[in-house]
Design a protein around this motif. Structure first.
Motif, mmCIF file in Angstrom:
data_model
loop_
_atom_site.group_PDB
_atom_site.id
_atom_site.type_symbol
_atom_site.label_atom_id
_atom_site.label_comp_id
_atom_site.label_asym_id
_atom_site.label_seq_id
_atom_site.Cartn_x
_atom_site.Cartn_y
_atom_site.Cartn_z
ATOM 1 N N GLY A 134 -2.967 9.012 -14.609
ATOM 2 C CA GLY A 134 -2.420 10.084 -15.422
ATOM 3 C C GLY A 134 -2.247 9.675 -16.874
ATOM 4 O O GLY A 134 -2.819 8.681 -17.336
ATOM 5 N N GLN A 135 -1.433 10.424 -17.579
ATOM 6 C CA GLN A 135 -1.175 10.176 -18.992
ATOM 7 C C GLN A 135 0.137 9.420 -19.175
ATOM 8 O O GLN A 135 1.051 9.535 -18.345
ATOM 9 C CB GLN A 135 -1.100 11.512 -19.755
ATOM 10 N N ILE A 136 0.247 8.663 -20.246
ATOM 11 C CA ILE A 136 1.499 7.969 -20.555
ATOM 12 C C ILE A 136 2.602 9.014 -20.701
ATOM 13 O O ILE A 136 2.431 10.039 -21.357
ATOM 14 C CB ILE A 136 1.350 7.128 -21.830
ATOM 15 N N GLY A 137 3.712 8.761 -20.041
ATOM 16 C CA GLY A 137 4.827 9.698 -20.034
ATOM 17 C C GLY A 137 4.817 10.666 -18.876
ATOM 18 O O GLY A 137 5.798 11.380 -18.649
ATOM 19 N N GLU A 138 3.713 10.687 -18.105
ATOM 20 C CA GLU A 138 3.609 11.616 -16.983
ATOM 21 C C GLU A 138 4.471 11.154 -15.813
ATOM 22 O O GLU A 138 4.560 9.974 -15.515
ATOM 23 C CB GLU A 138 2.151 11.730 -16.535
ATOM 24 N N ARG A 139 5.096 12.117 -15.128
ATOM 25 C CA ARG A 139 5.945 11.809 -13.986
ATOM 26 C C ARG A 139 5.082 11.499 -12.768
ATOM 27 O O ARG A 139 4.088 12.161 -12.506
ATOM 28 C CB ARG A 139 6.860 12.982 -13.683
ATOM 29 N N VAL A 140 5.498 10.479 -12.004
ATOM 30 C CA VAL A 140 4.788 10.054 -10.805
ATOM 31 C C VAL A 140 5.792 9.910 -9.669
ATOM 32 O O VAL A 140 6.886 9.372 -9.857
ATOM 33 C CB VAL A 140 4.065 8.704 -11.023
ATOM 34 N N LEU A 191 0.843 -1.195 0.000
ATOM 35 C CA LEU A 191 0.000 0.000 0.000
ATOM 36 C C LEU A 191 0.878 1.245 0.000
ATOM 37 O O LEU A 191 2.041 1.205 0.392
ATOM 38 C CB LEU A 191 -0.901 0.006 1.236
ATOM 39 N N GLY A 192 0.314 2.340 -0.448
ATOM 40 C CA GLY A 192 1.068 3.578 -0.460
ATOM 41 C C GLY A 192 0.232 4.720 -0.970
ATOM 42 O O GLY A 192 -0.997 4.625 -1.079
ATOM 43 N N ARG A 193 0.904 5.808 -1.271
ATOM 44 C CA ARG A 193 0.267 6.975 -1.874
ATOM 45 C C ARG A 193 1.152 7.457 -3.015
ATOM 46 O O ARG A 193 2.368 7.251 -2.996
ATOM 47 C CB ARG A 193 0.084 8.104 -0.855
ATOM 48 N N TYR A 194 0.552 8.102 -3.994
ATOM 49 C CA TYR A 194 1.340 8.621 -5.106
ATOM 50 C C TYR A 194 0.823 9.988 -5.514
ATOM 51 O O TYR A 194 -0.330 10.346 -5.245
ATOM 52 C CB TYR A 194 1.295 7.655 -6.296
ATOM 53 N N MET A 195 1.690 10.750 -6.154
ATOM 54 C CA MET A 195 1.340 12.088 -6.610
ATOM 55 C C MET A 195 1.594 12.201 -8.102
ATOM 56 O O MET A 195 2.671 11.833 -8.588
ATOM 57 C CB MET A 195 2.160 13.142 -5.864
ATOM 58 N N LEU A 196 0.590 12.688 -8.818
ATOM 59 C CA LEU A 196 0.731 12.924 -10.247
ATOM 60 C C LEU A 196 1.398 14.280 -10.482
ATOM 61 O O LEU A 196 1.644 15.042 -9.550
ATOM 62 C CB LEU A 196 -0.640 12.879 -10.922
ATOM 63 N N GLN A 197 1.655 14.576 -11.738
ATOM 64 C CA GLN A 197 2.375 15.787 -12.092
ATOM 65 C C GLN A 197 1.629 17.056 -11.690
ATOM 66 O O GLN A 197 2.243 18.098 -11.441
ATOM 67 C CB GLN A 197 2.636 15.793 -13.600
ATOM 68 N N ASP A 198 0.300 16.983 -11.617
ATOM 69 C CA ASP A 198 -0.488 18.161 -11.237
ATOM 70 C C ASP A 198 -0.655 18.272 -9.725
ATOM 71 O O ASP A 198 -1.460 19.057 -9.229
ATOM 72 C CB ASP A 198 -1.857 18.139 -11.916
ATOM 73 N N HIS A 199 0.116 17.457 -8.971
ATOM 74 C CA HIS A 199 0.161 17.477 -7.504
ATOM 75 C C HIS A 199 -1.059 16.850 -6.831
ATOM 76 O O HIS A 199 -1.209 16.954 -5.617
ATOM 77 C CB HIS A 199 0.366 18.903 -6.972
ATOM 78 N N ARG A 200 -1.931 16.211 -7.583
ATOM 79 C CA ARG A 200 -3.016 15.454 -6.948
ATOM 80 C C ARG A 200 -2.431 14.185 -6.334
ATOM 81 O O ARG A 200 -1.570 13.546 -6.923
ATOM 82 C CB ARG A 200 -4.101 15.090 -7.963
#
Length: 205
Positions: A59-65, A28-37
């Motif tokens: 997110g979108q392919i290529g997006e930083r996580v 389990l964990g948490r993650y943040m997308l490029q838009d900070h969500r």
């Protein structure tokens, strides 16, 4: 958070599949997308080069996580493929970090869970509110992120690394440090908490 899923996804990349052996995990964990969500997640397989997770925010392919995972700590990379109810991503890491990940995954594969008291006794959950405050014996207060918790302990994300054995309070719960993590540390509560009140107790200010 329970996430519906079908068949376990394959490795993120053909190259990653050839270079690294994937390990089936339940992290389990948490993650943040490029838009900070930020969202909770469940990693279902992982290697030192990539992972696949069930996740409510895709997110979108290529997006930083950037992800913070139980037992593993902070990892980051880019989305390579979308799967049912989630996505696969690479892991960007130095050779030293990859070696450490390989050792952690071997341990998880052999033991299933880390040898921490709270893992043997109670299931771990991602809290609805991950914000907490640590209070040390000298009265110092430090804000922290609760990565996950159980009725008898928690994984804490913080910039500090107190010595193992350090006494502290998370919210109004007495605890002690039992292990260091990449981006924080694990604590064990001095007294097991109640399911109905544990989240309120650890996030109390």
């Amino acid at each position: 958070m329970a996430l519906a899923h079908k068949n376990p996804p394959a490795a993120p990349l053909g190259e990653e599949r050839r270079r690294f052996q994937r390990v089936k995990v339940h992290l389990l964990g948490r993650y943040m997308l490029q838009d900070h969500r930020e969202f909770p997640c469940q990693v279902v397989n992982m290697s030192p080069g990539g992972l696949a997770m069930y996740a409510p925010g895709i997110g979108q392919i290529g997006e930083r996580v950037v992800a913070y995972l139980d037992h593993v700590g902070r990892v980051e990379g880019k989305i390579t493929r979308l799967i049912d109810n989630g996505f696969a991503m690479t892991i960007s890491a130095t050779p030293r970090k990859r070696d450490k990940l390989a050792a952690q995954l071997t341990w998880l594969a052999n033991r299933q869970i880390l040898n921490l008291p709270e893992d043997r006794r109670h299931d771990r959950i991602v809290p609805r509110n991950p914000s907490g405050v640590l209070t040390f014996e000298d009265g110092r207060k430090v804000p922290c992120r609760i990565i996950d918790l159980s009725l008898s302990g928690a994984a804490i994300g913080a910039q500090i690394h107190p010595d193992v054995g350090t006494a502290l309070m998370l919210g109004r719960v007495q605890a002690r440090v039992v292990r260091h993590l990449d981006d924080g540390f694990a604590i064990e509560f001095l007294h097991a908490q109640l399911p109905d009140t544990v989240e309120d107790s650890v996030t109390a200010r």
